[in-house]
Design an enzyme around this catalytic site. Structure first.
Site, PDB file in Angstrom:
ATOM      1  N   GLU A 284      32.640 -20.585 117.801  1.00 45.60           N
ATOM      2  CA  GLU A 284      33.495 -20.938 116.664  1.00 45.60           C
ATOM      3  C   GLU A 284      34.935 -21.103 117.148  1.00 45.60           C
ATOM      4  O   GLU A 284      35.410 -20.336 117.993  1.00 45.60           O
ATOM      5  CB  GLU A 284      33.414 -19.812 115.624  1.00 45.60           C
ATOM      6  N   LYS A 348      30.063 -24.117 107.633  1.00 41.70           N
ATOM      7  CA  LYS A 348      29.900 -22.722 107.216  1.00 41.70           C
ATOM      8  C   LYS A 348      29.742 -22.624 105.708  1.00 41.70           C
ATOM      9  O   LYS A 348      30.557 -23.159 104.945  1.00 41.70           O
ATOM     10  CB  LYS A 348      31.117 -21.913 107.675  1.00 41.70           C
ATOM     11  N   CYS A 398      29.924 -16.786 112.578  1.00 36.85           N
ATOM     12  CA  CYS A 398      30.677 -15.551 112.455  1.00 36.85           C
ATOM     13  C   CYS A 398      30.029 -14.575 111.480  1.00 36.85           C
ATOM     14  O   CYS A 398      28.874 -14.209 111.646  1.00 36.85           O
ATOM     15  CB  CYS A 398      32.123 -15.864 112.070  1.00 36.85           C
TER      16      CYS A 398
END
Length: 536
Positions: A284, A348, A398
Site C-alpha cells: 500500500e 479499498k 491494510c
C-alpha cells in the site's frame, strides 16, 4: 483471596453469597485487561487470553449492573490504552484516548452482561463457561461493526497465532476461535469459584477437564494444505526515507525505493541468484503519486515491470476529478510495455473513519487540529479479486484484514492466495505484528496461503496452517521470494460465512432473556434483606 463459600448449583440452591470485595474486583479487572494485552502481539502469551476472560468474569459476578459495566470498562482501558498506543504516532494523544475509551466501552458491556447473567450461572453452574463464550463473542460482534463500521482490533482470536485453537478458524473463523477461548476462560472461573466439598471437587474436576480439552484438543483438527499448482511470488518492502507522518511529502523517494528494489531483484534473477517470479507485490502507498495521472511515475513502474518481466501489484492513490477525493487501490501493472490493467484493480472497500476519511468533520476539528490533514478517501464497491495471470489474488488493504466479510468475499470470488498490502510507516512494529497475526488467522480460516507486504515491515508469507515464512525486519528494505501453493479446500468457515457468529449472538439474546425472571426473584429476596449482597 479465595472466593466466598457458595451453595451448590441446582433448583434447590440457597441464596448465593456476596460478590468479591470491590477492591479485589478492581484489581482483578485491571489484571484481566493486562492479561488480554499480553496475549496479543508483540508479546504473544496466548495462554493469558482465557485467564484474562476468567479474571473479568470473577470480578463482575453477582455485582450490580453499573458495577459490572464499570469493571468491564476498567479492564478495557487496561487492554486498549497500551494496545492502541501506535495510533498516537500519527494522530496525537487525544484521538488515541478517544479510540481507546470507545473500545473499552464494549468490554464494559461484556462486564455488564456478566453481572446480568450471574443468577443463571449460580443456578446452573455448568452453564458458566457457555455464558462466558456467548458474552465475549457477542461483544466482539458489536465492536466489529459499530460505530462507523467498527474496529475489530484486539479480538481474542487474534491472540491465538501460536495456540492449537487457531486451527478451529477453519471451522468457524475468528468468531469460533474467540468463542472457544472465552468458554475456556469461563471454565477456569467456574473451576476457581467452587465450594470445596466433595461435590464441589467433582464439579471442579469437570471444569478443569473442559479447560484442558478446549486448550489442547484443537491441535487434532485436520487442516488440508493447498495441493494445486504453485507460483513464485516476490514481495518488495522498499522502506521509506524516514518514519513519521511527513513521509508522504517524500512520496517520490518511496516510489524510487520500490522501483530500485525491484530492479535489484531483476538483476539477481538474471544472475541466477533468485528464481524468476511470476508475480511481484508492492505494498500500500508504494506509489503515492498517481501513475494514471503522472507520466514520470508510470514510466518508473513500467521500467520495473519490464525489468523483472512479471506483473506488479502496485499500491497507489487514485485521484478523482473532485478536489480532495481519491481511492486507495491496488492496480496490476503488466510488463512488456502493456502498462496498467484497469480491469484488474481493487479499491479499498473499508476506509478507516477519522484516519482516511473524516465523518463529523466540524465536530472532529474540535478534537484535533490535524483533522484537515485527512482527505476524503472513497470506498470501493467490489471485492478485491485480481487475476494476475500467475494467480488470482484476494487483495485486501491494510486494516481490512481485520474484517471477516471483506476477506471472505475475495475467497468466495475465486481468490487462490490472499494478499494484504499495507503501510505501517506511520505506526510501529507492534502494530505491524498485530496485523500479521490477523493474516495468520485468515490463512487458516480460508485454507489459502497468504502474504503481507508493507512499506517498512513487517512483511512475510503465511502458509495455510498459519506458519510464517520469510518475515522481514521493521524499518528496513527487503525483498522476499517464495513459491506459493494455489487454491485450497473450501473450508467450513468459508462456506458458512456469518452464520456461526449469528447463532452465537442469538444464543446470547436467549440467555439474557432467561436471566430476567431469575433476576426478578433475586430482587425480591434482596428487598427482604436476606443478604444485602447486591449493594456491594
Amino acid at each position: 483471596m479465595p472466593p466466598p463459600a457458595l451453595s451448590e448449583p441446582g433448583p434447590a440452591a440457597q441464596t448465593p453469597g456476596p460478590p468479591l470485595r470491590l477492591p479485589v474486583a478492581v484489581a482483578l479487572a485491571v489484571a484481566a485487561g493486562a492479561a488480554l494485552l499480553l496475549a496479543l502481539p508483540p508479546y504473544d502469551l496466548w495462554w493469558l487470553s482465557p485467564a484474562g476472560v476468567a479474571l473479568l468474569a470473577a470480578a463482575v459476578h453477582r455485582r450490580r449492573l453499573r458495577a459490572g459495566l464499570g469493571l468491564g470498562f476498567l479492564a478495557g482501558l487496561a487492554l486498549f490504552v497500551p494496545l492502541l498506543d501506535w495510533t498516537a504516532i500519527a494522530a496525537g494523544w487525544l484521538p488515541w484516548m478517544i479510540l481507546s475509551l470507545s473500545q473499552a466501552f464494549y468490554v464494559g458491556l461484556a462486564g455488564l452482561a456478566g453481572s446480568w447473567l450471574s443468577p443463571v450461572a449460580d443456578r446452573w453452574r455448568a452453564s458458566w463457561p457457555l455464558l462466558t463464550g456467548l458474552i465475549w463473542t457477542t461483544q466482539e460482534f458489536l465492536r466489529d461493526r459499530t460505530p462507523f463500521g467498527g474496529f475489530p482490533w484486539g479480538r481474542l482470536a487474534f491472540s491465538q497465532g501460536d495456540a492449537p485453537v487457531l486451527r478451529l478458524a477453519a471451522w468457524g473463523g475468528a468468531p469460533l476461535v474467540t468463542f472457544v477461548v472465552a468458554v475456556t476462560g469461563g471454565a477456569l472461573v467456574a473451576l476457581a469459584w467452587r465450594r470445596w466439598t466433595r461435590a464441589g471437587l467433582l464439579g471442579a474436576a469437570g471444569f478443569a477437564a473442559v479447560a484442558v480439552v478446549l486448550t489442547l484438543a484443537p491441535a487434532a483438527v485436520p487442516l488440508t494444505a493447498p495441493a494445486g499448482a504453485s507460483t513464485t511470488v516476490a514481495i518488495v518492502q522498499g522502506n521509506v526515507p524516514r518514519l513519521g507522518l511527513d513521509f508522504n511529502a517524500q512520496r517520490r523517494a518511496v516510489l524510487d525505493n520500490h522501483v530500485n528494489a525491484t530492479l535489484g531483484l531483476a538483476a539477481d534473477v538474471a544472475a541466477g541468484k533468485q528464481k524468476q517470479p511470476g508475480l511481484v507485490v508492492w505494498p500500500e502507498n508504494s506509489s503515492d503519486i498517481d501513475p494514471l495521472r503522472n507520466d514520470d511515475a508510470a514510466a518508473l513502474i513500467q521500467s520495473a515491470a519490464d525489468a523483472i518481466n512479471a506483473p506488479i501489484l502496485v499500491g497507489t492513490l487514485q485521484r478523482t476529478d473532485v478536489d480532495g477525493d481519491f481511492y486507495n487501490v491496488g492496480i496490476l501493472w503488466r510488463p512488456g510495455g502493456a502498462g496498467p490493467d484497469l480491469d484488474q484493480q481493487y479499491a479499498k472497500r473499508h476506509p478507516v473513519p477519522f484516519a482516511e476519511y473524516m465523518p463529523l468533520r466540524p465536530i472532529a476539528r474540535l478534537v484535533s487540529d490535524k483533522v484537515d490533514l485527512v482527505r476524503n478517501m472513497l470506498a470501493g464497491d467490489r471485492p478485491g479479486v485480481v487475476d494476475t495471470g500467475a494467480a488470482v489474488l484476494g487483495d485486501v488493504i491494510c486494516f481490512e484484514v481485520a474484517y471477516d466479510d471483506i476477506v471472505r468475499d475475495t475467497v468466495v470470488g475465486g481468490a487462490q492466495i490472499l494478499a494484504v498490502q499495507t503501510n505501517n510507516a506511520t505506526f510501529n512494529e507492534a502494530e505491524a505484528r498485530q496485523q500479521l497475526a490477523m493474516v495468520r488467522l485468515r490463512a487458516v480460516e480460508h485454507g489459502r496461503e497468504a502474504l503481507m507486504v508493507s512499506t517498512v515491515g513487517v512483511s512475510g508469507f503465511v502458509d495455510a496452517q498459519g506458519a510464517v515464512y520469510g518475515s522481514t525486519g521493521f524499518n528496513t528494505a527487503a525483498v522476499v521470494v517464495r513459491d506459493m501453493r494455489l487454491d485450497g479446500p473450501s473450508t467450513l468457515a468459508t462456506r458458512s460465512g456469518i452464520w456461526p457468529e449469528v447463532s452465537i449472538v442469538f444464543g446470547t439474546v436467549v440467555a439474557l432473556l432467561v436471566a430476567l425472571p431469575l433476576r426478578r426473584r433475586r430482587a425480591i429476596i434482596d428487598s427482604g434483606d436476606v443478604t444485602g449482597s447486591e449493594e456491594r
